[in-house]
Scaffold this motif. Structure first.
Motif, PDB file in Angstrom:
ATOM      1  N   LEU A  63       0.852  -1.190   0.000  1.00 32.16           N
ATOM      2  CA  LEU A  63       0.000   0.000   0.000  1.00 32.16           C
ATOM      3  C   LEU A  63       0.885   1.237   0.000  1.00 32.16           C
ATOM      4  CD1 LEU A  63      -2.782  -0.916   2.577  1.00 32.16           C
ATOM      5  CD2 LEU A  63      -3.128  -0.379   0.166  1.00 32.16           C
ATOM      6  N   GLU A  64       0.515   2.209  -0.812  1.00 29.66           N
ATOM      7  CA  GLU A  64       1.272   3.457  -0.897  1.00 29.66           C
ATOM      8  C   GLU A  64       0.332   4.643  -0.901  1.00 29.66           C
ATOM      9  OE1 GLU A  64       2.347   4.570  -5.311  1.00 29.66           O
ATOM     10  OE2 GLU A  64       2.739   2.420  -5.030  1.00 29.66           O
ATOM     11  N   VAL A  65       0.862   5.794  -0.533  1.00 28.02           N
ATOM     12  CA  VAL A  65       0.125   7.060  -0.643  1.00 28.02           C
ATOM     13  C   VAL A  65       1.071   8.125  -1.192  1.00 28.02           C
ATOM     14  CG1 VAL A  65      -1.498   6.619   1.247  1.00 28.02           C
ATOM     15  CG2 VAL A  65       0.637   7.822   1.711  1.00 28.02           C
ATOM     16  N   HIS A  66       0.455   9.162  -1.734  1.00 27.33           N
ATOM     17  CA  HIS A  66       1.183  10.317  -2.247  1.00 27.33           C
ATOM     18  C   HIS A  66       0.631  11.565  -1.583  1.00 27.33           C
ATOM     19  CE1 HIS A  66       2.385   7.419  -5.256  1.00 27.33           C
ATOM     20  NE2 HIS A  66       1.122   7.229  -5.574  1.00 27.33           N
ATOM     21  N   ARG A  67       1.440  12.594  -1.465  1.00 30.65           N
ATOM     22  CA  ARG A  67       0.977  13.860  -0.891  1.00 30.65           C
ATOM     23  C   ARG A  67       0.820  14.938  -1.948  1.00 30.65           C
ATOM     24  NH1 ARG A  67       4.862  14.289   4.433  1.00 30.65           N
ATOM     25  NH2 ARG A  67       4.038  12.434   5.487  1.00 30.65           N
ATOM     26  N   LYS A  68       1.750  15.000  -2.892  1.00 30.12           N
ATOM     27  CA  LYS A  68       1.762  16.092  -3.874  1.00 30.12           C
ATOM     28  C   LYS A  68       0.904  15.812  -5.103  1.00 30.12           C
ATOM     29  CE  LYS A  68       6.250  16.349  -4.385  1.00 30.12           C
ATOM     30  NZ  LYS A  68       7.613  16.770  -4.730  1.00 30.12           N
ATOM     31  N   TYR A  69       0.643  14.536  -5.387  1.00 29.21           N
ATOM     32  CA  TYR A  69      -0.047  14.183  -6.629  1.00 29.21           C
ATOM     33  C   TYR A  69      -1.257  13.286  -6.395  1.00 29.21           C
ATOM     34  CZ  TYR A  69       3.850  16.108  -9.263  1.00 29.21           C
ATOM     35  OH  TYR A  69       4.780  16.958  -9.786  1.00 29.21           O
ATOM     36  N   ILE A  70      -2.273  13.504  -7.212  1.00 28.94           N
ATOM     37  CA  ILE A  70      -3.422  12.623  -7.354  1.00 28.94           C
ATOM     38  C   ILE A  70      -3.075  11.677  -8.501  1.00 28.94           C
ATOM     39  CG2 ILE A  70      -5.872  12.513  -8.002  1.00 28.94           C
ATOM     40  CD1 ILE A  70      -5.995  15.526  -7.023  1.00 28.94           C
ATOM     41  N   ASP A  71      -3.414  10.411  -8.383  1.00 25.53           N
ATOM     42  CA  ASP A  71      -3.208   9.449  -9.470  1.00 25.53           C
ATOM     43  C   ASP A  71      -4.515   9.195 -10.198  1.00 25.53           C
ATOM     44  OD1 ASP A  71      -0.588   8.975  -8.671  1.00 25.53           O
ATOM     45  OD2 ASP A  71      -0.904   6.860  -8.178  1.00 25.53           O
ATOM     46  N   ILE A  72      -4.465   9.272 -11.519  1.00 23.60           N
ATOM     47  CA  ILE A  72      -5.501   8.664 -12.352  1.00 23.60           C
ATOM     48  C   ILE A  72      -4.800   7.502 -13.038  1.00 23.60           C
ATOM     49  CG2 ILE A  72      -7.065   8.878 -14.321  1.00 23.60           C
ATOM     50  CD1 ILE A  72      -7.335  11.863 -13.699  1.00 23.60           C
ATOM     51  N   GLN A  73      -5.220   6.276 -12.731  1.00 24.20           N
ATOM     52  CA  GLN A  73      -4.590   5.089 -13.303  1.00 24.20           C
ATOM     53  C   GLN A  73      -5.564   4.475 -14.306  1.00 24.20           C
ATOM     54  OE1 GLN A  73      -2.533   2.453 -10.661  1.00 24.20           O
ATOM     55  NE2 GLN A  73      -1.976   4.101  -9.254  1.00 24.20           N
ATOM     56  N   TYR A  74      -5.137   4.453 -15.575  1.00 31.03           N
ATOM     57  CA  TYR A  74      -5.980   3.951 -16.661  1.00 31.03           C
ATOM     58  C   TYR A  74      -5.342   2.698 -17.254  1.00 31.03           C
ATOM     59  CZ  TYR A  74      -8.376   3.616 -21.119  1.00 31.03           C
ATOM     60  OH  TYR A  74      -9.096   3.149 -22.202  1.00 31.03           O
ATOM     61  N   VAL A  75      -6.117   1.636 -17.351  1.00 23.68           N
ATOM     62  CA  VAL A  75      -5.618   0.373 -17.892  1.00 23.68           C
ATOM     63  C   VAL A  75      -5.872   0.340 -19.402  1.00 23.68           C
ATOM     64  CG1 VAL A  75      -5.782  -2.141 -17.799  1.00 23.68           C
ATOM     65  CG2 VAL A  75      -5.961  -0.789 -15.691  1.00 23.68           C
ATOM     66  N   ILE A  76      -4.793   0.199 -20.152  1.00 21.46           N
ATOM     67  CA  ILE A  76      -4.858   0.162 -21.622  1.00 21.46           C
ATOM     68  C   ILE A  76      -5.134  -1.263 -22.097  1.00 21.46           C
ATOM     69  CG2 ILE A  76      -3.566   0.604 -23.752  1.00 21.46           C
ATOM     70  CD1 ILE A  76      -1.847   2.600 -21.960  1.00 21.46           C
ATOM     71  N   SER A  77      -4.413  -2.246 -21.536  1.00 17.39           N
ATOM     72  CA  SER A  77      -4.656  -3.651 -21.877  1.00 17.39           C
ATOM     73  C   SER A  77      -4.343  -4.517 -20.661  1.00 17.39           C
ATOM     74  CB  SER A  77      -3.809  -4.081 -23.080  1.00 17.39           C
ATOM     75  OG  SER A  77      -2.430  -4.008 -22.776  1.00 17.39           O
ATOM     76  N   GLY A  78      -5.016  -5.651 -20.603  1.00 18.86           N
ATOM     77  CA  GLY A  78      -4.886  -6.531 -19.454  1.00 18.86           C
ATOM     78  C   GLY A  78      -5.854  -6.124 -18.355  1.00 18.86           C
ATOM     79  N   THR A  79      -5.666  -6.673 -17.181  1.00 19.82           N
ATOM     80  CA  THR A  79      -6.487  -6.356 -16.016  1.00 19.82           C
ATOM     81  C   THR A  79      -5.568  -6.133 -14.826  1.00 19.82           C
ATOM     82  OG1 THR A  79      -8.374  -7.650 -16.814  1.00 19.82           O
ATOM     83  CG2 THR A  79      -8.305  -7.179 -14.456  1.00 19.82           C
ATOM     84  N   ASP A  80      -5.635  -4.946 -14.259  1.00 19.33           N
ATOM     85  CA  ASP A  80      -4.852  -4.617 -13.076  1.00 19.33           C
ATOM     86  C   ASP A  80      -5.689  -4.998 -11.846  1.00 19.33           C
ATOM     87  OD1 ASP A  80      -3.090  -3.604 -11.203  1.00 19.33           O
ATOM     88  OD2 ASP A  80      -2.980  -1.603 -12.096  1.00 19.33           O
ATOM     89  N   HIS A  81      -5.089  -5.687 -10.928  1.00 20.84           N
ATOM     90  CA  HIS A  81      -5.744  -6.052  -9.664  1.00 20.84           C
ATOM     91  C   HIS A  81      -5.223  -5.061  -8.629  1.00 20.84           C
ATOM     92  CE1 HIS A  81      -7.882  -8.702  -6.964  1.00 20.84           C
ATOM     93  NE2 HIS A  81      -6.809  -8.883  -6.224  1.00 20.84           N
ATOM     94  N   MET A  82      -6.126  -4.279  -8.029  1.00 24.49           N
ATOM     95  CA  MET A  82      -5.731  -3.200  -7.136  1.00 24.49           C
ATOM     96  C   MET A  82      -6.376  -3.365  -5.766  1.00 24.49           C
ATOM     97  SD  MET A  82      -6.018   0.202  -9.494  1.00 24.49           S
ATOM     98  CE  MET A  82      -5.249   0.319 -11.100  1.00 24.49           C
TER      99      MET A  82
END
Length: 152
Positions: A63-82
């Motif tokens: 598990l991770e967190v960020h302070r300065k940035y918001i993440d938008i994570q977009y999957v192009i191919s495959g399936t990401d398990h989050m």
């Protein structure tokens, strides 16, 4: 944390001044041919990181967190398990925050796991502890980094 499909991106434009530009990048770029690595969009306020490869088993995901940035994570191919966990209930980080990498890592595990197949995105804010790439499947994705406090 938000999970949705790219067709609904306009619903989120009002959440941050750079979200519309970020989602337009996803909608208008040929994401399958962009080179692996970082792509500038709006200086250090908005940039993309394109990656491709396999992740780690769920039990090894951090598990991770960020302070300065918001993440938008977009999957192009495959399936990401989050995975996701509210930062407010995480224990102390076992790998404390550093400004250089804008990340802290936690020993916590979560029971909140979900699949993000191609065409879907997640939005993780600084209070969203998240674990991405908890998969041994090959995934091509783009992570948009949006400065919480954009200069523009």
């Amino acid at each position: 944390m938000i999970l949705d499909k790219l067709q609904n991106a306009s619903r989120y434009y009002s959440l941050h001044p750079l979200f519309e530009k970020a989602f337009r990048f996803l909608q208008e770029s040929d994401l399958t041919t962009l080179p692996i690595g970082q792509q500038a969009i709006e200086g250090r306020d908005l940039f993309a990181i394109i990656s491709e490869g396999t992740g780690v088993p769920e039990k090894a995901a951090k598990l991770e967190v960020h302070r300065k940035y918001i993440d938008i994570q977009y999957v192009i191919s495959g399936t990401d398990h989050m995975g996701w966990k509210d930062l407010a209930i995480c224990s102390e980080p076992n790998d404390p925050y550093t400004e250089e990498r804008d990340a802290a890592f936690f020993p916590d595990k979560t029971s909140n796991w979900f699949d993000v197949p191609a065409g879907l995105f997640t939005i993780f804010y600084p209070d969203d502890a998240h674990a991405a790439m908890a998969t041994e499947e090959s995934v091509r994705k783009v992570v948009l980094k949006i400065a919480v406090e954009a200069a523009g």
